[in-house]
Structure formats: C-alpha cells, structure tokens
Motif scaffolding. Structure first.
Motif, PDB file in Angstrom:
ATOM      1  N   ASN A 192      26.466  37.399 -14.856  1.00  0.00           N
ATOM      2  CA  ASN A 192      26.225  37.079 -13.442  1.00  0.00           C
ATOM      3  C   ASN A 192      26.432  38.265 -12.509  1.00  0.00           C
ATOM      4  OD1 ASN A 192      25.293  34.443 -13.660  1.00  0.00           O
ATOM      5  ND2 ASN A 192      27.372  33.644 -13.805  1.00  0.00           N
ATOM      6  N   THR A 193      26.163  39.463 -13.016  1.00  0.00           N
ATOM      7  CA  THR A 193      26.212  40.672 -12.209  1.00  0.00           C
ATOM      8  C   THR A 193      24.811  40.964 -11.691  1.00  0.00           C
ATOM      9  OG1 THR A 193      27.958  41.555 -13.630  1.00  0.00           O
ATOM     10  CG2 THR A 193      26.785  43.133 -12.247  1.00  0.00           C
ATOM     11  N   PRO A 194      24.657  41.195 -10.391  1.00  0.00           N
ATOM     12  CA  PRO A 194      23.331  41.554  -9.880  1.00  0.00           C
ATOM     13  C   PRO A 194      22.896  42.918 -10.416  1.00  0.00           C
ATOM     14  CG  PRO A 194      24.852  41.031  -8.086  1.00  0.00           C
ATOM     15  CD  PRO A 194      25.641  41.099  -9.333  1.00  0.00           C
ATOM     16  N   LEU A 195      21.680  42.984 -10.943  1.00  0.00           N
ATOM     17  CA  LEU A 195      21.133  44.218 -11.507  1.00  0.00           C
ATOM     18  C   LEU A 195      19.716  44.430 -11.018  1.00  0.00           C
ATOM     19  CD1 LEU A 195      22.129  43.885 -15.277  1.00  0.00           C
ATOM     20  CD2 LEU A 195      23.271  45.273 -13.548  1.00  0.00           C
ATOM     21  N   THR A 196      19.270  45.671 -11.131  1.00  0.00           N
ATOM     22  CA  THR A 196      17.868  46.014 -10.968  1.00  0.00           C
ATOM     23  C   THR A 196      17.544  47.063 -12.023  1.00  0.00           C
ATOM     24  OG1 THR A 196      16.127  46.515  -9.372  1.00  0.00           O
ATOM     25  CG2 THR A 196      18.123  47.875  -9.257  1.00  0.00           C
ATOM     26  N   THR A 197      16.286  47.421 -12.135  1.00  0.00           N
ATOM     27  CA  THR A 197      15.898  48.407 -13.138  1.00  0.00           C
ATOM     28  C   THR A 197      15.125  49.552 -12.491  1.00  0.00           C
ATOM     29  OG1 THR A 197      13.737  47.457 -13.651  1.00  0.00           O
ATOM     30  CG2 THR A 197      15.639  46.575 -14.877  1.00  0.00           C
ATOM     31  N   SER A 198      15.026  50.622 -13.229  1.00  0.00           N
ATOM     32  CA  SER A 198      14.239  51.765 -12.774  1.00  0.00           C
ATOM     33  C   SER A 198      12.774  51.370 -12.592  1.00  0.00           C
ATOM     34  CB  SER A 198      14.372  52.922 -13.763  1.00  0.00           C
ATOM     35  OG  SER A 198      14.087  52.501 -15.086  1.00  0.00           O
ATOM     36  N   GLU A 199      12.282  50.460 -13.400  1.00  0.00           N
ATOM     37  CA  GLU A 199      10.898  49.966 -13.269  1.00  0.00           C
ATOM     38  C   GLU A 199      10.693  49.233 -11.947  1.00  0.00           C
ATOM     39  OE1 GLU A 199       8.424  48.742 -17.173  1.00  0.00           O
ATOM     40  OE2 GLU A 199      10.168  47.508 -16.760  1.00  0.00           O
ATOM     41  N   ILE A 200      11.635  48.366 -11.609  1.00  0.00           N
ATOM     42  CA  ILE A 200      11.545  47.592 -10.370  1.00  0.00           C
ATOM     43  C   ILE A 200      11.601  48.520  -9.163  1.00  0.00           C
ATOM     44  CG2 ILE A 200      12.746  45.900  -8.919  1.00  0.00           C
ATOM     45  CD1 ILE A 200      13.601  44.492 -11.573  1.00  0.00           C
TER      46      ILE A 200
ATOM     47  N   ILE B 115      14.126  52.395 -19.937  1.00  0.00           N
ATOM     48  CA  ILE B 115      14.359  51.806 -18.626  1.00  0.00           C
ATOM     49  C   ILE B 115      15.853  51.837 -18.345  1.00  0.00           C
ATOM     50  CG2 ILE B 115      14.157  49.696 -17.249  1.00  0.00           C
ATOM     51  CD1 ILE B 115      11.823  48.959 -19.158  1.00  0.00           C
ATOM     52  N   ALA B 116      16.219  52.205 -17.125  1.00  0.00           N
ATOM     53  CA  ALA B 116      17.619  52.202 -16.712  1.00  0.00           C
ATOM     54  C   ALA B 116      17.930  50.899 -15.991  1.00  0.00           C
ATOM     55  CB  ALA B 116      17.903  53.378 -15.795  1.00  0.00           C
ATOM     56  N   TYR B 117      19.095  50.337 -16.292  1.00  0.00           N
ATOM     57  CA  TYR B 117      19.587  49.139 -15.625  1.00  0.00           C
ATOM     58  C   TYR B 117      20.737  49.560 -14.731  1.00  0.00           C
ATOM     59  CZ  TYR B 117      16.780  46.225 -18.654  1.00  0.00           C
ATOM     60  OH  TYR B 117      15.710  45.617 -19.279  1.00  0.00           O
ATOM     61  N   LEU B 118      20.627  49.205 -13.445  1.00  0.00           N
ATOM     62  CA  LEU B 118      21.598  49.650 -12.444  1.00  0.00           C
ATOM     63  C   LEU B 118      22.214  48.466 -11.707  1.00  0.00           C
ATOM     64  CD1 LEU B 118      19.282  52.365 -10.865  1.00  0.00           C
ATOM     65  CD2 LEU B 118      21.072  52.762 -12.559  1.00  0.00           C
ATOM     66  N   ASN B 119      23.526  48.593 -11.421  1.00  0.00           N
ATOM     67  CA  ASN B 119      24.160  47.565 -10.601  1.00  0.00           C
ATOM     68  C   ASN B 119      23.875  47.851  -9.126  1.00  0.00           C
ATOM     69  OD1 ASN B 119      26.158  49.383  -9.557  1.00  0.00           O
ATOM     70  ND2 ASN B 119      27.453  49.018 -11.336  1.00  0.00           N
TER      71      ASN B 119
ATOM     72  N   PHE C  85      30.008  54.555 -10.165  1.00  0.00           N
ATOM     73  CA  PHE C  85      29.960  53.128  -9.864  1.00  0.00           C
ATOM     74  C   PHE C  85      29.768  52.273 -11.119  1.00  0.00           C
ATOM     75  CE2 PHE C  85      28.360  55.490  -6.204  1.00  0.00           C
ATOM     76  CZ  PHE C  85      29.285  55.110  -5.254  1.00  0.00           C
ATOM     77  N   GLY C  86      29.948  52.865 -12.292  1.00  0.00           N
ATOM     78  CA  GLY C  86      29.809  52.147 -13.557  1.00  0.00           C
ATOM     79  C   GLY C  86      28.848  52.871 -14.488  1.00  0.00           C
ATOM     80  N   VAL C  87      28.908  52.502 -15.748  1.00  0.00           N
ATOM     81  CA  VAL C  87      28.062  53.126 -16.761  1.00  0.00           C
ATOM     82  C   VAL C  87      26.615  52.675 -16.570  1.00  0.00           C
ATOM     83  CG1 VAL C  87      27.626  53.299 -19.246  1.00  0.00           C
ATOM     84  CG2 VAL C  87      29.969  53.229 -18.393  1.00  0.00           C
ATOM     85  N   VAL C  88      25.697  53.634 -16.628  1.00  0.00           N
ATOM     86  CA  VAL C  88      24.268  53.316 -16.559  1.00  0.00           C
ATOM     87  C   VAL C  88      23.820  52.891 -17.954  1.00  0.00           C
ATOM     88  CG1 VAL C  88      21.953  54.193 -16.116  1.00  0.00           C
ATOM     89  CG2 VAL C  88      23.863  54.980 -14.713  1.00  0.00           C
ATOM     90  N   THR C  89      23.169  51.757 -18.040  1.00  0.00           N
ATOM     91  CA  THR C  89      22.667  51.254 -19.311  1.00  0.00           C
ATOM     92  C   THR C  89      21.190  51.600 -19.422  1.00  0.00           C
ATOM     93  OG1 THR C  89      24.228  49.419 -19.245  1.00  0.00           O
ATOM     94  CG2 THR C  89      22.346  49.186 -20.718  1.00  0.00           C
ATOM     95  N   PHE C  90      20.810  52.128 -20.579  1.00  0.00           N
ATOM     96  CA  PHE C  90      19.412  52.445 -20.847  1.00  0.00           C
ATOM     97  C   PHE C  90      18.931  51.574 -21.996  1.00  0.00           C
ATOM     98  CE2 PHE C  90      21.140  56.301 -18.979  1.00  0.00           C
ATOM     99  CZ  PHE C  90      20.169  56.651 -18.065  1.00  0.00           C
ATOM    100  N   LYS C  91      17.759  51.011 -21.856  1.00  0.00           N
ATOM    101  CA  LYS C  91      17.145  50.216 -22.921  1.00  0.00           C
ATOM    102  C   LYS C  91      15.729  50.727 -23.139  1.00  0.00           C
ATOM    103  CE  LYS C  91      19.902  46.129 -22.139  1.00  0.00           C
ATOM    104  NZ  LYS C  91      19.916  44.700 -21.875  1.00  0.00           N
TER     105      LYS C  91
END
Length: 77
Positions: free
Chosen positions: A11-19, A68-72, A45-51
């Motif tokens: 339930n953490t708000p996220l966005t992606t590099s694509e968006i 794609i990067a997932y960012l908080n 501000f936290g670890v950047v997740t890449f998928k």
C-alpha cells in the motif's frame, strides 16, 4: 491519461519511469538516464527498484528487454 500513481502490495504509492516519461511526453530512455545519473540523490528517499520486462518486436522474431524504475512519492518529486 493513465493513472500517475498506483499502490504497491504494501500500500505504498508508487510510479514508474514509464509513467513519468509518458506524462511528460519524453523518451523513456531519457528519464532512465536522469534516474541513473541522480540515483545516489534519489536513494536518500529509499532504494530505487528496477524491473525488466520483455517487449515483443512486432513481426520480427525475438524480444527486447526494457528496464523500468519504480519510484516512491518522494523519489519521483
């Protein structure tokens, strides 16, 4: 326009590099370049997740990978 933010499994708000690229009418590779360039600052501000996801190449055989990067919220602003 698609939603700019979605909720993770936690339930953490996220966005992606694509968006972000789509919303700003920019190339995804340019957004990824900025994320990589400023990664150490962003990770305050936290670890950047890449998928990585596979993209089909139209009529040609094979596929291409897209990272794609997932960012908080804090990372994306």
């Amino acid at each position: 326009m698609a939603n700019l933010v979605f909720l993770s499994k936690e339930n953490t708000p996220l966005t992606t590099s694509e968006i972000i690229a789509d919303a700003l009418n920019k190339e995804h590779k340019d957004v990824m370049s900025l994320i990589k360039k400023y990664r150490s600052n962003i990770e305050n501000f936290g670890v950047v997740t890449f998928k990585t996801k596979l993209l089909k190449r139209g009529n040609r055989n094979g596929s291409q990978e897209k990272t794609i990067a997932y960012l908080n919220e804090q990372q994306s602003t």
